[in-house]
Design a protein around this motif. Structure first.
Motif, short mmCIF file in Angstrom:
data_model
loop_
_atom_site.label_atom_id
_atom_site.label_comp_id
_atom_site.label_asym_id
_atom_site.label_seq_id
_atom_site.Cartn_x
_atom_site.Cartn_y
_atom_site.Cartn_z
N THR A 96 0.58 26.37 81.52
CA THR A 96 -0.59 27.22 81.41
C THR A 96 -0.94 27.73 82.80
O THR A 96 -1.06 26.95 83.74
N ARG A 149 7.36 25.73 80.74
CA ARG A 149 6.29 26.71 80.82
C ARG A 149 4.96 25.98 80.98
O ARG A 149 4.69 25.02 80.27
N LEU A 201 2.63 31.24 79.34
CA LEU A 201 1.72 30.91 78.25
C LEU A 201 0.37 31.57 78.46
O LEU A 201 -0.12 31.69 79.59
N PHE A 233 -1.06 28.88 73.42
CA PHE A 233 -0.81 27.44 73.46
C PHE A 233 -2.07 26.76 73.98
O PHE A 233 -2.63 27.17 75.00
#
Length: 210
Positions: free
Chosen positions: A124, A122, A16, A40
């Motif tokens: 950050t 996923r 991301l 995101f």
């Protein structure tokens, strides 16, 4: 599917909020795409392997507990103090994940877990030393409401074994409309109806082999 000029692929390894550049080699020539960012504004997502279903989650486990086996064995031998050993590569990690979700996101996460045991998490980038992307098979899961009254925050606790990419037993297909035309040139629409009961079967067909 390719029309001769464009191919649509799914990349479940892309992190991301990080620019990703793709290259493809065709007939000895390398083509490079412009960088792509999967934007995101949350902390993490859980998705199906094909990326068609995605839900944002909060990370509830602070320690990212994981374990792995050596996959080696020892065998005691009569008359010897030390055993014989069979050595192997280390196994992949087994994780204990905990996610907090609210309202409709809880139903969405439940649907993902019921659709397939293979999921993708996923994060950050920059969340401590955690892996930005992990593909795994869910070996167990439970969930419970963690708030009182009418609030609907729910915590999902998952046991997950890490997998390599691609998913075991899944074929990766690349074909063109020429393959489709060659496969269907001698067939009628009635033949088409006999071949496929659903559009999912149609989508999964390798036209180069039909």
């Amino acid at each position: 599917m390719s029309a001769g000029v464009q191919v649509l692929l799914t990349d479940n390894r892309a992190p991301l909020n990080v620019p990703v550049t793709y290259e493809v080699l065709v007939a000895g020539v390398t083509y490079t795409a412009a960088p792509i960012v999967v934007d995101f504004d949350g902390v993490a997502v859980v998705q199906t392997f094909d990326g068609r279903s995605v839900v944002g989650v909060e990370i509830a486990s602070l320690t990212e507990e994981r374990s792995a086996g050596s996959r080696s064995s020892v065998f005691e031998i009569a008359g010897r103090r030390d055993p014989a050993a069979r050595l192997d590569v280390a196994g992949s990690f087994s994780y204990a994940w905990a996610f907090d979700v609210h309202g409709a996101d809880a139903a969405a996460l439940e649907a993902i877990l019921k659709a397939s045991p293979v999921i993708v998490r996923r994060l950050t980038p920059g969340m401590r030393d955690l892996e930005a992307v992990v593909i795994g098979i869910v070996t167990s899961w439970k969930d419970e409401l963690i708030t009182e009254g009418l609030d609907t925050w729910r915590r999902f606790s998952l046991g997950v074994r890490e997998l390599s990419d691609p998913e075991p037993s899944a074929r990766l297909l690349a074909f063109t409309w020429d393959d489709f035309d060659a496969a269907m040139s001698s067939r009628t629409w009635s033949d088409f109806d006999v071949l496929f009961d659903t559009w999912d079967q149609f989508d999964a067909t390798d036209w180069a082999l039909l």
